[in-house]
Design an enzyme around this catalytic site. Structure first.
Site, PDB file in Angstrom:
ATOM      1  N   TYR A  60      26.532  61.030 141.683  1.00  0.00           N
ATOM      2  CA  TYR A  60      27.113  62.334 142.036  1.00  0.00           C
ATOM      3  C   TYR A  60      27.954  62.242 143.308  1.00  0.00           C
ATOM      4  CZ  TYR A  60      27.512  67.358 142.732  1.00  0.00           C
ATOM      5  OH  TYR A  60      27.999  68.624 142.883  1.00  0.00           O
ATOM      6  N   PHE A 112      57.651  73.229 139.580  1.00  0.00           N
ATOM      7  CA  PHE A 112      57.305  73.174 138.162  1.00  0.00           C
ATOM      8  C   PHE A 112      56.495  74.422 137.808  1.00  0.00           C
ATOM      9  CE2 PHE A 112      55.154  71.707 134.285  1.00  0.00           C
ATOM     10  CZ  PHE A 112      56.293  71.575 133.533  1.00  0.00           C
ATOM     11  N   ASP A 113      56.347  74.698 136.509  1.00  0.00           N
ATOM     12  CA  ASP A 113      55.755  75.987 136.106  1.00  0.00           C
ATOM     13  C   ASP A 113      54.366  76.232 136.676  1.00  0.00           C
ATOM     14  OD1 ASP A 113      54.504  74.154 134.458  1.00  0.00           O
ATOM     15  OD2 ASP A 113      54.911  75.171 132.591  1.00  0.00           O
ATOM     16  N   ASP A 203      55.335  67.226 145.628  1.00  0.00           N
ATOM     17  CA  ASP A 203      54.727  67.215 144.304  1.00  0.00           C
ATOM     18  C   ASP A 203      55.077  65.855 143.715  1.00  0.00           C
ATOM     19  OD1 ASP A 203      54.258  67.246 141.586  1.00  0.00           O
ATOM     20  OD2 ASP A 203      54.795  69.342 141.319  1.00  0.00           O
ATOM     21  N   ALA A 205      54.044  64.044 141.049  1.00  0.00           N
ATOM     22  CA  ALA A 205      53.669  63.705 139.671  1.00  0.00           C
ATOM     23  C   ALA A 205      54.398  62.445 139.172  1.00  0.00           C
ATOM     24  CB  ALA A 205      53.949  64.887 138.751  1.00  0.00           C
ATOM     25  N   LYS A 246      50.710  61.523 134.803  1.00  0.00           N
ATOM     26  CA  LYS A 246      52.057  60.990 134.585  1.00  0.00           C
ATOM     27  C   LYS A 246      52.099  59.550 135.102  1.00  0.00           C
ATOM     28  CE  LYS A 246      52.793  65.602 134.362  1.00  0.00           C
ATOM     29  NZ  LYS A 246      51.712  66.579 134.500  1.00  0.00           N
ATOM     30  N   HIS A 438      54.569  80.429 128.109  1.00  0.00           N
ATOM     31  CA  HIS A 438      54.998  79.519 127.041  1.00  0.00           C
ATOM     32  C   HIS A 438      53.830  78.846 126.331  1.00  0.00           C
ATOM     33  CE1 HIS A 438      54.740  77.260 130.770  1.00  0.00           C
ATOM     34  NE2 HIS A 438      54.543  76.171 130.073  1.00  0.00           N
TER      35      HIS A 438
HETATM   36  C1  LIG Z   1      56.209  68.158 138.430  1.00  0.00           C
HETATM   37  C2  LIG Z   1      54.876  68.607 137.942  1.00  0.00           C
HETATM   38  N1  LIG Z   1      54.008  69.140 138.814  1.00  0.00           N
HETATM   39  C3  LIG Z   1      52.780  69.543 138.424  1.00  0.00           C
HETATM   40  C4  LIG Z   1      52.365  69.436 137.119  1.00  0.00           C
HETATM   41  C5  LIG Z   1      50.983  69.923 136.728  1.00  0.00           C
HETATM   42  O1  LIG Z   1      50.139  68.882 136.418  1.00  0.00           O
HETATM   43  P1  LIG Z   1      48.910  69.026 135.386  1.00  0.00           P
HETATM   44  O2  LIG Z   1      49.485  69.212 134.027  1.00  0.00           O
HETATM   45  O3  LIG Z   1      48.168  67.740 135.548  1.00  0.00           O
HETATM   46  O4  LIG Z   1      48.090  70.185 135.817  1.00  0.00           O
HETATM   47  C6  LIG Z   1      53.235  68.893 136.182  1.00  0.00           C
HETATM   48  C7  LIG Z   1      52.801  68.779 134.766  1.00  0.00           C
HETATM   49  O5  LIG Z   1      53.539  68.640 133.852  1.00  0.00           O
HETATM   50  C8  LIG Z   1      54.532  68.470 136.605  1.00  0.00           C
HETATM   51  O6  LIG Z   1      55.406  67.938 135.748  1.00  0.00           O
END
Ligand SMILES: Cc1ncc(COP(=O)(O)O)c(C=O)c1O
Length: 446
Positions: A60, A112-113, A203, A205, A246, A438
């Protein structure tokens, strides 16, 4: 890892579409022939990652898996503190919970969204200040993800730094075509944020793809390793959020890193509430081990050469088929300019969604709309609908999964759609939630 795929017949595809309310997120994966919905968590893990999974320590607290991940995170990113999270949006949620107050603004090149939604969910307002070239699909600027430094400066002056809890940059810029940000631009962004005493979060990713683009395109970096470039990028920032699904090539996982010790204390409390104890953060020990190995594999330059080469190949053959895409080729995905393929469908009738449905109807290929379904929203002051500048269909390429022949099939399918484009109609919502609509919206053809 191999997996069989099957092509269901046109009548079965039509009924799958109807059943899904014309939202491809609601179609069963087994009814999809080539799945380009996302590159997130869909990569094929290596034998080394599967071996690491078998070594997972499921204690844990203080598991060996955590310490293995910690040494990799410190080595690549160099921040003082970090917590694992179950995915990127969990890191964003915790960061927003700790820092964003209602009415505050968070600038970025383009959020991003999920980042956008996590800021809004705390009453904040995400602001996109990418360079104008990003909105011109044909423009071949090598770093179309760059922030507009003049716009950023005047935005902070007009808004007041006291109304901005932190600033961000997304690398690569997913919402704007997977386009990279140059190191020169990252340095300028960091200078602006720091001149106003604002913390700077990346960010991250797709940081490895971004670093490889810097190596290929930015003068002075060709002889540096991708890892060295990444270190230079993160040395400019005060922290980062990352979806590990990613560039760490895992099926689940995320990271939140920072240098500020007080923020770290608050982050740990939020993490315990929402994700789990700070040494596992919503993941199993085996997931931490897969991430530790995948983070290094994502930096491998032979892999990155193949990866960016595959995207560039798909862009080239789609363009040959007479369909416009965002130029130049980005990292993880191809972005079709749906507005130019279906010029007769207005933004209020979702041209990107219409193209997305046709791609499934014609060839059982799944992509995702990045346009008005995802981003149109009503202005809180005027109540008017604000439409995004681009109507795109994104075909994201999973890592180490598909071959050139799969890409050829995609381009052939698009050729058929192009030939009957004028007969394609728009869509209207029959259901749409307020945030991140979406994913679950339902549609009806017009
Ligand atoms: C640029 C970016 N930031 C954040 C995220 C969010 O990540 P997660 O899908 O792991 O929550 C994504 C996911 O597609 C992304 O492309």
């Amino acid at each position: 890892m191999t997996e069989s795929i099957r092509l269901i017949n046109p009548a079965a595809r039509e009924s799958a579409l109807k059943k899904a309310g014309y939202n491809l997120f609601a179609v069963r994966a087994e009814d999809v022939y080539i799945d380009l919905l996302t590159d997130s968590g869909t990569g094929a893990m290596s034998q080394e990652q599967w071996a690491a999974i078998m070594r997972g320590d499921e204690s844990y607290a203080g598991a060996r898996s955590y310490h293995r991940l910690r040494s990799v995170v410190e080595d690549i990113f160099g921040f003082k503190y970090f917590v694992p999270t179950h995915q990127g949006r969990a890191a964003e949620n915790i960061l927003a919970a700790c820092l964003v107050k209602p009415g505050q603004y968070v600038p970025s090149n383009m959020h991003f969204d999920t980042t956008d939604a996590n800021i809004r969910a705390r009453g904040g307002r995400p602001v996109n200040l990418v360079i104008d070239e990003a909105y011109d699909p044909a423009n071949t600027h090598p770093f179309k993800g760059n922030m507009d430094i003049a716009k950023l400066n005047s935005f902070i002056k007009e808004t007041g730094a006291e109304n901005i809890p932190f600033g961000m940059v997304t690398v690569t810029n997913n919402a704007g075509g997977g386009q990279p940000v140059s190191l020169e631009n990252l340095k300028a962004v960091a200078d602006v944020y720091h001149s106003f005493d604002l913390p700077f979060f990346i960010d991250a990713a797709r940081y490895a793809e971004n670093a490889f683009f810097i190596k290929l395109r930015e003068p002075g970096y060709s002889s540096k390793s991708v890892k060295e470039i990444a270190r230079e990028m993160f040395a400019l920032a005060d922290g980062m959020t990352m979806s590990a699904k990613k560039d760490a090539i895992v099926n689940i996982g995320g990271l939140l890193c920072m240098n500020d010790g007080i923020l770290f204390e608050n982050v740990k409390n939020e993490l315990i509430l929402r994700e789990g104890f700070p040494t596992y953060g919503g993941l199993a020990g085996r997931d931490l081990d897969a991430m530790a190995v995948g983070l290094y594999e994502g930096l491998d330059e032979d892999y990155l050469t193949y990866r960016l080469g595959q995207t560039a190949y798909l862009v080239a053959i789609i363009n040959e088929a007479g369909i416009a895409t965002i130029q130049p080729a980005g990292g993880h995905a191809v972005y079709l300019d749906a507005a130019s393929v279906l010029p007769h469908i207005p933004q209020s009738e979702f041209p990107g969604q219409a193209l997305c449905v046709e791609l499934y109807r014609q060839g059982a290929i799944r992509g995702v709309e990045i346009g008005s379904v995802m981003f149109a929203h009503s202005d809180p002051e005027t109540g008017k609908i604000v439409y995004p500048k681009l109507e795109l269909l994104r075909l994201a390429i999973p890592r180490r999964t598909y071959t050139q022949s799969h890409m050829d099939y995609v381009a052939d399918t698009l050729k058929h759609i192009k030939n009957r484009a004028s007969t394609i109609h728009g869509y209207k919502f029959t259901y749409a939630p307020e945030l991140l609509r979406h994913f679950t919206a339902q549609f009806e053809p017009l």
